[in-house]
Write a protein that holds these residues in place. Structure first.
Motif, PDB file in Angstrom:
ATOM      1  N   LYS A  32       0.873  -1.177   0.000  1.00 31.78           N
ATOM      2  CA  LYS A  32       0.000   0.000   0.000  1.00 31.78           C
ATOM      3  C   LYS A  32       0.905   1.220   0.000  1.00 31.78           C
ATOM      4  CE  LYS A  32      -3.714   2.212   2.630  1.00 31.78           C
ATOM      5  NZ  LYS A  32      -4.608   2.458   1.502  1.00 31.78           N
ATOM      6  N   SER A  33       0.821   2.017  -1.057  1.00 28.84           N
ATOM      7  CA  SER A  33       1.706   3.174  -1.174  1.00 28.84           C
ATOM      8  C   SER A  33       0.940   4.463  -1.455  1.00 28.84           C
ATOM      9  CB  SER A  33       2.744   2.927  -2.271  1.00 28.84           C
ATOM     10  OG  SER A  33       2.094   2.664  -3.508  1.00 28.84           O
ATOM     11  N   ALA A  34      -0.366   4.428  -1.216  1.00 26.92           N
ATOM     12  CA  ALA A  34      -1.196   5.621  -1.351  1.00 26.92           C
ATOM     13  C   ALA A  34      -2.403   5.460  -0.447  1.00 26.92           C
ATOM     14  CB  ALA A  34      -1.648   5.814  -2.799  1.00 26.92           C
ATOM     15  N   THR A  35      -2.984   6.593  -0.101  1.00 24.90           N
ATOM     16  CA  THR A  35      -4.236   6.575   0.644  1.00 24.90           C
ATOM     17  C   THR A  35      -5.164   7.602   0.024  1.00 24.90           C
ATOM     18  OG1 THR A  35      -5.279   6.734   2.825  1.00 24.90           O
ATOM     19  CG2 THR A  35      -3.405   8.191   2.419  1.00 24.90           C
ATOM     20  N   ILE A  36      -6.427   7.278  -0.014  1.00 26.56           N
ATOM     21  CA  ILE A  36      -7.436   8.175  -0.561  1.00 26.56           C
ATOM     22  C   ILE A  36      -8.244   8.718   0.602  1.00 26.56           C
ATOM     23  CG2 ILE A  36      -9.473   8.366  -2.029  1.00 26.56           C
ATOM     24  CD1 ILE A  36      -8.240   6.116  -3.766  1.00 26.56           C
ATOM     25  N   LEU A  94     -20.806   8.213   4.737  1.00 25.85           N
ATOM     26  CA  LEU A  94     -21.468   9.210   3.891  1.00 25.85           C
ATOM     27  C   LEU A  94     -21.681   8.609   2.510  1.00 25.85           C
ATOM     28  CD1 LEU A  94     -19.283  12.351   4.708  1.00 25.85           C
ATOM     29  CD2 LEU A  94     -21.661  12.005   5.413  1.00 25.85           C
ATOM     30  N   PRO A  95     -22.737   9.046   1.819  1.00 23.75           N
ATOM     31  CA  PRO A  95     -22.896   8.579   0.441  1.00 23.75           C
ATOM     32  C   PRO A  95     -21.831   9.219  -0.458  1.00 23.75           C
ATOM     33  CG  PRO A  95     -24.613  10.160   0.993  1.00 23.75           C
ATOM     34  CD  PRO A  95     -23.826   9.925   2.241  1.00 23.75           C
ATOM     35  N   MET A  96     -21.305   8.441  -1.391  1.00 25.45           N
ATOM     36  CA  MET A  96     -20.276   8.906  -2.326  1.00 25.45           C
ATOM     37  C   MET A  96     -20.715   8.553  -3.740  1.00 25.45           C
ATOM     38  SD  MET A  96     -17.508   9.676  -0.318  1.00 25.45           S
ATOM     39  CE  MET A  96     -17.388   9.540   1.454  1.00 25.45           C
ATOM     40  N   ASP A  97     -20.182   9.287  -4.699  1.00 27.56           N
ATOM     41  CA  ASP A  97     -20.359   8.927  -6.098  1.00 27.56           C
ATOM     42  C   ASP A  97     -19.107   9.327  -6.866  1.00 27.56           C
ATOM     43  OD1 ASP A  97     -20.516  11.684  -6.783  1.00 27.56           O
ATOM     44  OD2 ASP A  97     -22.690  11.682  -6.553  1.00 27.56           O
ATOM     45  N   GLU A  98     -19.114   9.166  -8.174  1.00 29.07           N
ATOM     46  CA  GLU A  98     -17.914   9.434  -8.971  1.00 29.07           C
ATOM     47  C   GLU A  98     -17.517  10.905  -8.992  1.00 29.07           C
ATOM     48  OE1 GLU A  98     -17.567   7.652 -12.778  1.00 29.07           O
ATOM     49  OE2 GLU A  98     -17.352   5.666 -11.904  1.00 29.07           O
ATOM     50  N   ASP A  99     -18.427  11.802  -8.618  1.00 30.88           N
ATOM     51  CA  ASP A  99     -18.098  13.230  -8.591  1.00 30.88           C
ATOM     52  C   ASP A  99     -17.542  13.691  -7.239  1.00 30.88           C
ATOM     53  OD1 ASP A  99     -18.815  13.815 -11.263  1.00 30.88           O
ATOM     54  OD2 ASP A  99     -20.938  13.766 -10.686  1.00 30.88           O
ATOM     55  N   THR A 100     -17.507  12.799  -6.256  1.00 27.76           N
ATOM     56  CA  THR A 100     -16.987  13.143  -4.934  1.00 27.76           C
ATOM     57  C   THR A 100     -15.512  13.510  -5.041  1.00 27.76           C
ATOM     58  OG1 THR A 100     -18.568  11.655  -3.858  1.00 27.76           O
ATOM     59  CG2 THR A 100     -16.634  12.298  -2.580  1.00 27.76           C
ATOM     60  N   LEU A 101     -15.138  14.650  -4.456  1.00 27.28           N
ATOM     61  CA  LEU A 101     -13.754  15.122  -4.480  1.00 27.28           C
ATOM     62  C   LEU A 101     -12.933  14.393  -3.416  1.00 27.28           C
ATOM     63  CD1 LEU A 101     -12.136  17.298  -6.051  1.00 27.28           C
ATOM     64  CD2 LEU A 101     -12.461  18.770  -4.071  1.00 27.28           C
ATOM     65  N   ILE A 102     -11.781  13.881  -3.829  1.00 34.72           N
ATOM     66  CA  ILE A 102     -10.902  13.140  -2.922  1.00 34.72           C
ATOM     67  C   ILE A 102      -9.472  13.649  -3.066  1.00 34.72           C
ATOM     68  CG2 ILE A 102     -12.265  11.026  -2.699  1.00 34.72           C
ATOM     69  CD1 ILE A 102      -9.493  10.771  -5.050  1.00 34.72           C
ATOM     70  N   THR A 103      -8.656  13.326  -2.077  1.00 32.44           N
ATOM     71  CA  THR A 103      -7.218  13.591  -2.140  1.00 32.44           C
ATOM     72  C   THR A 103      -6.503  12.256  -2.114  1.00 32.44           C
ATOM     73  OG1 THR A 103      -7.457  15.692  -0.956  1.00 32.44           O
ATOM     74  CG2 THR A 103      -5.253  14.714  -1.008  1.00 32.44           C
ATOM     75  N   ILE A 104      -5.606  12.066  -3.071  1.00 33.45           N
ATOM     76  CA  ILE A 104      -4.764  10.873  -3.081  1.00 33.45           C
ATOM     77  C   ILE A 104      -3.401  11.296  -2.563  1.00 33.45           C
ATOM     78  CG2 ILE A 104      -3.845   8.951  -4.423  1.00 33.45           C
ATOM     79  CD1 ILE A 104      -5.872   9.771  -6.600  1.00 33.45           C
ATOM     80  N   ILE A 105      -2.962  10.632  -1.514  1.00 33.50           N
ATOM     81  CA  ILE A 105      -1.668  10.924  -0.902  1.00 33.50           C
ATOM     82  C   ILE A 105      -0.753   9.730  -1.191  1.00 33.50           C
ATOM     83  CG2 ILE A 105      -0.448  11.435   1.247  1.00 33.50           C
ATOM     84  CD1 ILE A 105      -3.255  12.392   2.330  1.00 33.50           C
ATOM     85  N   TYR A 106       0.237   9.954  -2.044  1.00 33.04           N
ATOM     86  CA  TYR A 106       1.205   8.917  -2.409  1.00 33.04           C
ATOM     87  C   TYR A 106       2.399   9.039  -1.470  1.00 33.04           C
ATOM     88  CZ  TYR A 106      -1.486   9.347  -6.733  1.00 33.04           C
ATOM     89  OH  TYR A 106      -2.494   9.419  -7.651  1.00 33.04           O
TER      90      TYR A 106
END
Length: 127
Positions: free
Chosen positions: A26-30, A103-115
């Motif tokens: 595992k080298s990233a977290t969302i 929480l409900p999520m969908d494809e438009d939900t904004l996320i941060t990917i931390i590598y």
């Protein structure tokens, strides 16, 4: 702003992540939302496992290689696999985030990917 150095942690609540983190699988977290105010590329963090408001265990120190904000629909297969080696689809990521954040999520939900990459604090073994 203070000149004092601040140490941040990337904490994983589920202790099942400990094994994949220790093995480097595992080298990233969302994370939900835009976390760029807290995490920036080049920053050193502790990678920890444990419950919120409870005892946590430091697994290792890591350097943040990249911090990227985008909607879930823009996740690449590589992003998904770095988050969880068992995942292949955006729907699996949406299901995970929905459970974690309740929480409900969908494809438009904004996320941060931390590598991130582990930092070997104890010498140059293997170089």
């Amino acid at each position: 702003m203070s000149n004092r150095a601040t140490m941040f942690a990337l904490n994983f609540y589920n202790t099942l992540y400990g094994d994949v983190l220790r093995k480097g699988r595992k080298s990233a977290t969302i994370r939900l939302g835009n976390k760029t105010a807290k995490y920036q590329s080049g920053q050193l963090v502790w990678v920890t496992v444990g419950q919120r408001f409870g005892r946590r265990h430091k697994l290792f120190t890591a350097i943040l290689d990249m911090v990227e904000v985008k909607p879930i629909k823009e996740l690449t297969p590589r992003d998904i696999q770095r988050e969880n080696p068992e995942f292949r689809t955006k729907d699996e990521v949406i299901a995970l985030l929905s459970r974690v954040y309740d929480l409900p999520m969908d494809e438009d939900t904004l996320i941060t990917i931390i590598y991130f990459s582990p930092v070997d604090e104890y010498g140059l073994d293997g170089i």
